[in-house]
Design an enzyme around this catalytic site. Sequence first.
Site, PDB file in Angstrom:
ATOM      1  N   ASP A 271      77.919  48.949 -27.969  1.00 31.45           N
ATOM      2  CA  ASP A 271      77.837  48.856 -26.515  1.00 31.45           C
ATOM      3  C   ASP A 271      77.373  50.226 -26.007  1.00 31.45           C
ATOM      4  O   ASP A 271      77.243  51.190 -26.773  1.00 31.45           O
ATOM      5  CB  ASP A 271      79.161  48.402 -25.888  1.00 31.45           C
ATOM      6  CG  ASP A 271      78.943  47.783 -24.497  1.00 31.45           C
ATOM      7  OD1 ASP A 271      77.895  48.068 -23.873  1.00 31.45           O
ATOM      8  OD2 ASP A 271      79.806  47.017 -24.022  1.00 31.45           O
TER       9      ASP A 271
HETATM   10  C1  NOJ Z   1      77.827  47.668 -21.015  1.00 27.52           C
HETATM   11  C2  NOJ Z   1      78.328  46.251 -21.093  1.00 27.52           C
HETATM   12  O1  NOJ Z   1      79.640  46.251 -21.613  1.00 27.52           O
HETATM   13  C3  NOJ Z   1      77.472  45.333 -21.940  1.00 27.52           C
HETATM   14  O2  NOJ Z   1      77.939  44.017 -21.769  1.00 27.52           O
HETATM   15  C4  NOJ Z   1      76.029  45.474 -21.572  1.00 27.52           C
HETATM   16  O3  NOJ Z   1      75.256  44.601 -22.357  1.00 27.52           O
HETATM   17  C5  NOJ Z   1      75.604  46.910 -21.781  1.00 27.52           C
HETATM   18  N1  NOJ Z   1      76.398  47.781 -20.919  1.00 27.52           N
HETATM   19  C6  NOJ Z   1      74.135  47.139 -21.497  1.00 27.52           C
HETATM   20  O4  NOJ Z   1      73.902  47.101 -20.142  1.00 27.52           O
END
Ligand code: NOJ
Length: 725
Positions: A271
């Site tokens: 993430d």
């Molecule tokens: C953080 C989020 O937790 C995730 O779901 C997302 O895909 C990423 N950022 C990218 O934006």
Amino acid sequence: MNQHKWTTPEIRSKAAEILSRMSLEEKAGQMTQYDWGFNPINPDTGLSQRDVIIDQIAQGKVGSVFNLPGAEQANSLQKLILDKTANGIPLLIGRDVIHGYRTIFPIPLAQSSAWNPELAGKTAAASSREAQTDGVAWVFAPMIDVTRDPRWGRIAESIGEDPYLASVYAKAWVEGAQTDDGPGLATASCPKHFAAYGLAEAGRDYNTVDISDRMLREVILPPFREAVESGALSIMASFNEINGTPACANRYLLTTILREEWGFEGIVVSDYNAVQELITHGVAADEEEACLLSINAGLDMDMSSGIYIRYLPKLVREGKVDERLVDEAVLRIIAVKLKLGLFEQPFVTAIASEYATESSLPPEHLSLARQSARESIVLLRNEKETLPLSRSTASIAVIGPLAKSLQDPLGCWSFDGRPDDVVSLLEGIRQSVGSNTAIHYTQGCDVESDSDAGLDEALETAHQADVVVLALGETYLMSGEARCRTSLDLPGGQRKLAEAVAALGKPVVAVLITGRPLAIPWLQDCTDSIVQAWHLGVQSGHAIAEVLFGDYNPSGRLTATFPLNVGQIPIYYYRKNTGRPPGGVYTSYYIDSSTDPLYPFGYGLSYTSFRYGAIRYEKQRISKDEAFELSIEITNTGTREGEEVVQCYIRDEVASVTQPLKKLAAFRKIKLAPGETTTVSFTISESSLAILDADMNLTVEPGHFTIWIGANSSAGESVRLTVEA
Ligand code: NOJ
């Protein structure tokens, strides 16, 4: 077919051939993903982050970018690679396409309330189609974290509280998003967040997760397993720690379970900045150690921190990281790019551009959005048959801070959607009535403040009308990532407004436009009807109006329990019995609240009624590997056509480890004309009967099972089945 083994001998040998030509820096580059949308200026060099990314792309040191503004930028970066790099490995361009791209569909929690996974698969496919027009080949969806905490803002993005339902949706969503129409027209899905992110303590986003292996394997992992089996080409490792080890450093999750047990062949991406966050978590002293922990755990791609490109080559040269780990990760990344046809067609194609949505949304996507929105709506209460409203009603007051909003129905994660494409509730009602019905609108109050400045006008407006529709709820910024709440009441002045309007004694219908279940028992005393309408996307107002006027008979059923109060959380149907006898003082209860929810899992009303007949089955005893067939007659006993979600639950009565009182085992959504009867059949097989025994082996234990068929998790008749030793 075993879809999770998607690499072919051709893909593998081509990937190996490309790998053999790559330098260590290029390999670490493939394992690096940057956020194009994050563009700070480095004060020392004066360079913007984008200048740096472009320079690195030209050197073949970037594998993926996300958050690009559109096709032109996507094509120009792909061209840069072809022009400047020897190996010409195309970029994998990502985006958070959570519930739509330009055409915004209902939030996933709403889509799950439709109990129509096939429909969700279609919305996922349509979303990917639109995203491809801007060069996106990788969608960071579906979000399949099972959660039992409506305080957590990301419940809006989830499929709800049940592992079986989330698994069924995971399959449909992955297959829909990965619909493969040829080179340059396929997208990879990215089920997330692996794992247990939805169990953040106290419903506070990113918080600590401490979970038993049993809970992990019984509740959290099944949707991910299903996503893998359905051919998901990637998975995102979560931000949170699990039992002391953050996901991106968690070898047990990323390697033992995902690769060794499940045979996952796709990419594991972190993430956002989560490799860097290993330092803040306190398991890595510095970036170098964070890099070491992640690569050794089995993480293939580093989202946005740049740590892999900065440290991996050095760590390999120093002998601290085995180059084979790097090679395996790069092979997987290249294999996904080959599978998507990006080498053959890295650019946005003319065919993809047919779905470009510059001026208007594709009509077939709009009708899909409308169907999805109407099926997502859950009728929670309907006293005195207040709904559906008659079209001969002379005057309707539409009051509330969500009535006119164009932004809020888009919900969280809708940055490619446009408020101008949204049909508000007020507009939907206006377009739905004839010239004989007067619509009076006033905002009444605010969601953000408890000012009562609009109250008098609201009462005056309500006073003139035959019926009041209250448009209440949460703004689009009140759910989603980092949008957690400790109160689950209607925010701002909404309660005061509802109570004041109710005191007039008119028929009152509340429409709840929210991103989560709320704890609002008091609303029952102020209203005749309550319609749970969620953040429904671009067709919101039309879909709600169809339900209000009975053009569509509501069929949605809750997939997350509505608590009576915040103190009950976590509250979910899949609970265990405890050892305490019922009744008396020393039992598992509260001294100041009921233990029952406001509305249970699976609940939802219809404008018609359904009669469930007796459950029929041929055998009462089966052997361990036999399947058990049961069926039931359902009759529409009302006067309108309607859909019913027939739900089948199971309990292993006595097992070597305690079992939930009920587990959803199957469901069927049926449509019946007035007076029509149909037979619904279910097959209970090993996969529904099996439990994880004390040694964590999946096994069917002989003994008695109870099986219910009913309209929700608290309803239905049961039969008893015996599995012989
Ligand atoms: C953080 C989020 O937790 C995730 O779901 C997302 O895909 C990423 N950022 C990218 O934006």
